[in-house]
Scaffold this active site. Sequence first.
Site, PDB file in Angstrom:
ATOM      1  N   TYR A  40       0.859  -1.185   0.000  1.00  0.00           N
ATOM      2  CA  TYR A  40       0.000   0.000   0.000  1.00  0.00           C
ATOM      3  C   TYR A  40       0.896   1.235   0.000  1.00  0.00           C
ATOM      4  O   TYR A  40       1.920   1.257   0.697  1.00  0.00           O
ATOM      5  CB  TYR A  40      -0.888   0.020   1.251  1.00  0.00           C
ATOM      6  CG  TYR A  40      -1.625   1.325   1.435  1.00  0.00           C
ATOM      7  CD1 TYR A  40      -2.894   1.497   0.897  1.00  0.00           C
ATOM      8  CD2 TYR A  40      -1.047   2.389   2.127  1.00  0.00           C
ATOM      9  CE1 TYR A  40      -3.568   2.698   1.044  1.00  0.00           C
ATOM     10  CE2 TYR A  40      -1.712   3.596   2.264  1.00  0.00           C
ATOM     11  CZ  TYR A  40      -2.974   3.740   1.723  1.00  0.00           C
ATOM     12  OH  TYR A  40      -3.633   4.933   1.857  1.00  0.00           O
TER      13      TYR A  40
ATOM     14  N   GLU B 195      -3.378   7.682  -3.844  1.00  0.00           N
ATOM     15  CA  GLU B 195      -3.441   6.418  -3.113  1.00  0.00           C
ATOM     16  C   GLU B 195      -3.273   5.281  -4.110  1.00  0.00           C
ATOM     17  O   GLU B 195      -4.093   5.132  -5.029  1.00  0.00           O
ATOM     18  CB  GLU B 195      -4.769   6.279  -2.365  1.00  0.00           C
ATOM     19  CG  GLU B 195      -4.787   5.062  -1.451  1.00  0.00           C
ATOM     20  CD  GLU B 195      -6.087   4.950  -0.658  1.00  0.00           C
ATOM     21  OE1 GLU B 195      -7.165   5.118  -1.245  1.00  0.00           O
ATOM     22  OE2 GLU B 195      -6.002   4.704   0.565  1.00  0.00           O
TER      23      GLU B 195
END
Lengths: 374, 293
Positions: free
Chosen positions: A96, A184
């Site tokens: 991530y 993101e």
Amino acid sequence: MVADTSDEAVAAAKELQKQTGTGWWVVKAQIHAGGRGKGGGVKLAKTLDKVKEKAGAIIGMQLITPQTGPQGKKVNKVLIAQDVYYPGPNKTAEFYMSVLLNRQTGRNIIMYSTEGGMDIEEVAAHTPEKIFKEEVDPKVGLQGFQTRKIAFNLGLSGNAFKEMTKFVAALYAAYINSDSSMFEINPVLKTSDDKIIAVDAKVNLDDNALFRHADYAAMRDKTEEDPTEVEASEHDLNYVKLDGNVGCMVNGAGLAMATMDIIKLAGGEPANFLDVGGTANAARVEKAFRIILKDPNVKAILVNIFGGIVRCDRVAQGIVDAYKSIGEIPVPIIVRLQGTNADEAKKIIDQSGLKVFSAILLKEAADLVAKVIK
Amino acid sequence: MSVLVNKNSKIIVQGFTGTEGTFHATQMIEYGTNVVGGVTPGKGGSKHLDRPVFNTVADAVKQTGADVSIVFVPPAFAGDAIMEAAEAGIKLVVAITEGIPTKDMIQVREYLRDKNTRLIGPNCPGVITAGECKVGIMPGFVFKAGKIGIVSKSGTLTYEAADQVVKAGAGISTAIGIGGDPIIATTTQEAVELFMNDPDTEAIVMIGEIGGSLEAEAARWIKQNGTKPVVGFIAGQTAPPGRRMGHAGAIIGGADDTAAAKMKIMRECGITVVESPAVIGETIVEVLKKVVA
């Protein structure tokens, strides 16, 4: 490659095969919401026939994800991507990574985790030790030691390590150069041959910096936005549609939020956020009324203006003019005008003969809201 | 006394000759604010509103002894204007401009770290010390002099609160609009600290909104160090997550920056939190009575 029809999807898949040699494809719904996989908007296709079938099924569907709300969003386009989870010498891994502003320090940070492909809020709640943050000093920008630290913390070595340092540097440069407020990437994929790839990306741009990026306007997809919000923005009205039954029109963002809260406390639910701004003249007031009235759920409208530089009597006249111009307004309207010339304003409203409830104190306005929605 | 500005403050206006600058400078002068001049690059040497115009802030400081600046410069150039003021030795810069890119403000904030300049804003209504000095765009007549300090992220909601305080029989020492952007220089906590140290302020109204953690930080500071009663309100109890509510910074990003979460922390820290923005004025007066009694 983006496709509008299943035939275009097949053409894109063929082109992708030519370029990359891939034999498997991923068909992804293109809507402005996350969690698409969970709603059935992301499918793997192992043949061109399957590409056609899956693309055909996804285009036109009403995709419901945790972020779209129960009504879902209609899919108009799909992205055809190479299947990057192909077999190879090493295991694949998912990470991530996001870039965003740390509002406390006023600096950008890179947030990253070994737990890729998962909901990061879940990771933060259950295993916060698996989330790392790297703050960037704006005087010098992102440094090499920082990209190396990130790659080490993600447990990488060899070629994958090198690729990750390059990936992080490129990601941060893209964030800065695009004037974004959030990137993101979830997941960031280490492929079986140690390449680092962004598999999914969510980008928020800084609206205040759009004047530096004229090219972004061309990319805006208005079909992904609420049509009433688009119309409002074209008239410089700051409008956000909500699900309630009491519309409101307010000057100033803080007072607008406070007015929504008042509506709720009075037993209603706000139908919108609407900031008419500093120049609440007749034309803007009329436009605002028309926009609020487009929502069939609206059972009453609360106008809350604190006149400072703007004179209340002028706003009141604006309301009377707008009312006459629109003709019949089918719902009760409560007008609260406070500040400069508030008493004259109340007189104008009261003497206009319109079916309008007028108030001066915020409390009186709240009581009137409670009364009319009963 | 009051805080930040008073009748002795010498104010210059950056973006003096523009529409906004002209309009609000006129209003400030009418209020009795000591506006000593303004800055518009290229128009130095001329006069505007009977006051001298300078090419640079440094010139203005040298000629007038100005210590406060108010910025009406358009967003693309506002960051530059703030840094110019700091470089010239201005002690207090009030940035009214709305819409400055975050990237620019990151640089500005960094630049100010080792400067002896306090920045209020940007995207704020400014600062007013009732009856003495207005460095902002607020309607001056609402702010009657008294002992209540107000700190707020919002413009019209500040006027609303001030009006309620006055109608409830009290008055305002200073009101500070800290601004609604993701990066603002003077925080809620810093404004509260100023009021706690000000002998002319007896109680504080603290108005926040969804997004960020400024109110929670201020609340924790108050719990440790507070010496005066504080009444708080958070706007946006009904705002949906992930949507921007007008102000660039007013967006719920996680569980901690909702109105409910902020109000809970504020209560736990001893702040009298009101759920309705309609009772801010009467509540602060009640709270004040209890302290005196």
